[in-house]
Motif scaffolding. Sequence first.
Motif, PDB file in Angstrom:
ATOM      1  N   GLN A 165      12.500  10.085  15.885  1.00  0.00           N
ATOM      2  CA  GLN A 165      12.176  10.921  14.731  1.00  0.00           C
ATOM      3  C   GLN A 165      13.413  11.632  14.212  1.00  0.00           C
ATOM      4  O   GLN A 165      13.645  11.705  13.001  1.00  0.00           O
ATOM      5  CB  GLN A 165      11.094  11.929  15.121  1.00  0.00           C
ATOM      6  CG  GLN A 165      10.557  12.761  13.975  1.00  0.00           C
ATOM      7  CD  GLN A 165       9.431  13.669  14.438  1.00  0.00           C
ATOM      8  OE1 GLN A 165       9.645  14.858  14.686  1.00  0.00           O
ATOM      9  NE2 GLN A 165       8.242  13.118  14.582  1.00  0.00           N
ATOM     10  N   ILE A 183      15.227  11.020  10.469  1.00  0.00           N
ATOM     11  CA  ILE A 183      15.457  12.115   9.527  1.00  0.00           C
ATOM     12  C   ILE A 183      16.936  12.218   9.177  1.00  0.00           C
ATOM     13  O   ILE A 183      17.302  12.444   8.008  1.00  0.00           O
ATOM     14  CB  ILE A 183      14.930  13.439  10.113  1.00  0.00           C
ATOM     15  CG1 ILE A 183      13.398  13.403  10.185  1.00  0.00           C
ATOM     16  CG2 ILE A 183      15.397  14.631   9.283  1.00  0.00           C
ATOM     17  CD1 ILE A 183      12.784  14.622  10.835  1.00  0.00           C
ATOM     18  N   THR A 206      18.529  11.737   5.517  1.00  0.00           N
ATOM     19  CA  THR A 206      19.342  12.822   4.964  1.00  0.00           C
ATOM     20  C   THR A 206      20.694  12.312   4.483  1.00  0.00           C
ATOM     21  O   THR A 206      21.195  12.732   3.433  1.00  0.00           O
ATOM     22  CB  THR A 206      19.544  13.926   6.021  1.00  0.00           C
ATOM     23  OG1 THR A 206      18.273  14.388   6.485  1.00  0.00           O
ATOM     24  CG2 THR A 206      20.305  15.101   5.434  1.00  0.00           C
ATOM     25  N   ILE A 262      11.658   7.958   6.882  1.00  0.00           N
ATOM     26  CA  ILE A 262      11.091   9.009   7.734  1.00  0.00           C
ATOM     27  C   ILE A 262       9.665   8.663   8.142  1.00  0.00           C
ATOM     28  O   ILE A 262       9.282   8.795   9.314  1.00  0.00           O
ATOM     29  CB  ILE A 262      11.127  10.357   6.998  1.00  0.00           C
ATOM     30  CG1 ILE A 262      12.572  10.824   6.837  1.00  0.00           C
ATOM     31  CG2 ILE A 262      10.306  11.414   7.745  1.00  0.00           C
ATOM     32  CD1 ILE A 262      12.731  12.022   5.941  1.00  0.00           C
ATOM     33  N   GLY A 288      10.587   6.911  11.532  1.00  0.00           N
ATOM     34  CA  GLY A 288      10.459   8.160  12.263  1.00  0.00           C
ATOM     35  C   GLY A 288       9.038   8.467  12.679  1.00  0.00           C
ATOM     36  O   GLY A 288       8.797   9.378  13.474  1.00  0.00           O
ATOM     37  N   ILE A 329       6.932  14.158   0.477  1.00  0.00           N
ATOM     38  CA  ILE A 329       8.355  14.420   0.674  1.00  0.00           C
ATOM     39  C   ILE A 329       9.114  14.351  -0.649  1.00  0.00           C
ATOM     40  O   ILE A 329       9.949  15.224  -0.947  1.00  0.00           O
ATOM     41  CB  ILE A 329       8.948  13.415   1.685  1.00  0.00           C
ATOM     42  CG1 ILE A 329       8.347  13.639   3.077  1.00  0.00           C
ATOM     43  CG2 ILE A 329      10.470  13.542   1.749  1.00  0.00           C
ATOM     44  CD1 ILE A 329       8.765  12.600   4.103  1.00  0.00           C
ATOM     45  N   LEU A 377      14.227  18.247   4.206  1.00  0.00           N
ATOM     46  CA  LEU A 377      14.049  18.796   5.545  1.00  0.00           C
ATOM     47  C   LEU A 377      12.904  19.806   5.594  1.00  0.00           C
ATOM     48  O   LEU A 377      12.210  19.917   6.614  1.00  0.00           O
ATOM     49  CB  LEU A 377      15.346  19.445   6.019  1.00  0.00           C
ATOM     50  CG  LEU A 377      16.527  18.479   6.189  1.00  0.00           C
ATOM     51  CD1 LEU A 377      17.773  19.222   6.658  1.00  0.00           C
ATOM     52  CD2 LEU A 377      16.181  17.363   7.165  1.00  0.00           C
ATOM     53  N   CYS A 393       9.809  17.705   5.851  1.00  0.00           N
ATOM     54  CA  CYS A 393       9.695  17.155   7.210  1.00  0.00           C
ATOM     55  C   CYS A 393       9.198  18.211   8.189  1.00  0.00           C
ATOM     56  O   CYS A 393       8.364  17.936   9.056  1.00  0.00           O
ATOM     57  CB  CYS A 393      11.049  16.616   7.667  1.00  0.00           C
ATOM     58  SG  CYS A 393      11.590  15.115   6.818  1.00  0.00           S
ATOM     59  N   SER A 394       9.714  19.421   8.059  1.00  0.00           N
ATOM     60  CA  SER A 394       9.305  20.505   8.944  1.00  0.00           C
ATOM     61  C   SER A 394       7.819  20.802   8.791  1.00  0.00           C
ATOM     62  O   SER A 394       7.098  20.959   9.783  1.00  0.00           O
ATOM     63  CB  SER A 394      10.133  21.762   8.642  1.00  0.00           C
ATOM     64  OG  SER A 394       9.759  22.824   9.478  1.00  0.00           O
TER      65      SER A 394
END
Length: 383
Positions: free
Chosen positions: A79, A83, A87, A118, A122, A150, A234, A237-238
């Motif tokens: 994962q 990411i 990025t 991702i 991921g 995303i 990000l 993703c969080s």
Amino acid sequence: MKQYLFTILFTAIVTFALSWAVWRLSMKYKLYPGIRERDVHKTPTPRLGGIAMFFGVVAAIGVSAANEFFAIFWTSPQQVYAILAATVIIVLVGIADDLWDLDWFIKLGAQFLAAGIIAWFGELQIYSLPIGGLTVGSGWVSFTLTVFAIVVVMNAVNFIDGLDGLVAGVCLITNGIFFAYSYLLLRDNTASNFSFATFLAAVLIGACLGFLPINWSPAKLFMGDAGALMLGLLMACSAIAITGQLDPTMLDPEDFGRSQLLGAFIPILIPVVVVLLPLLDFAMAVIRRMGAGKSPFSPDRKHLHHRMLDMGHSDRDAVLIFYAWTAIIGLSVLLMYIGTTAGWPGDYLIGLCYGLLGAAACLVVTLLPSRRVAPRPVLEPVA
């Protein structure tokens, strides 16, 4: 908590040092574009701050690999690597756009590619929505929902990047609120306080904190598309890592909070409300441009921050008002969540009162500029 605080401080120091270096090099070699008609600033300013923020994030992730407290997400690092790969793609495309203004179709394609990496490699997908045990029944539906989520958040964050310190400050506040939420959620519902989602929020706090001093008005350096898109990527993703993958039965309305309905909705509300202003600006821009027969990504000077300038607010006042709205909206829902878990009297009353009073104060300040200035002319972008 000490490990997270160290992560924030380390990321901030690295980002600040690199931001200063990028600014000096950009000025030395004149790596900055000319002034566009929709721009607010009047002096050519480098837009490569995203490079410094990127390496600050990478440095923090690299250091975490040697930290036993973060071993929980390094036991299966697929994962993390996905990411990081996504990025890199976003930052490279963002840098190219910051230097040469790429076609919007190329940027959008890169965003979908990064989001797809991702979600696919991921395996970071929205598998459940914490609303009374609701799950996403199809793998392809989960993949598609994740990719679009995303991409939307990336563009929402990028769209508000128009004033000195605006994106860095707003994202600092939103990630601070999300960090507190995710930390409390893990503490209350799992055996560990450590997760990749909470770690990412801490890293983003540090990156924004380190970049903001050099980006504050009058800005020496802009983060550009590379920085804004990376932050959005990000942040999405969080949020997905902690909210979209929770066991839906954990937050069943029969067990979570005293209010059976709102208590079950709060965990999914927080990741949305902390980026509510960027999402609102993004939605308005898409509707406005498509209604005019234009591409939803064609630039204009009608974003929320532009409208505030036209109302008579100074650049700094407009930024501070955005900060206030972001803090009021996010903190009010966070206080509601804390109320349901801590057993406060009235559960939501403190958060609700805070939100209503804060929103009223922000509305007054927004509608009544401290000083009247001549409205800025609305300029159409050059084709």
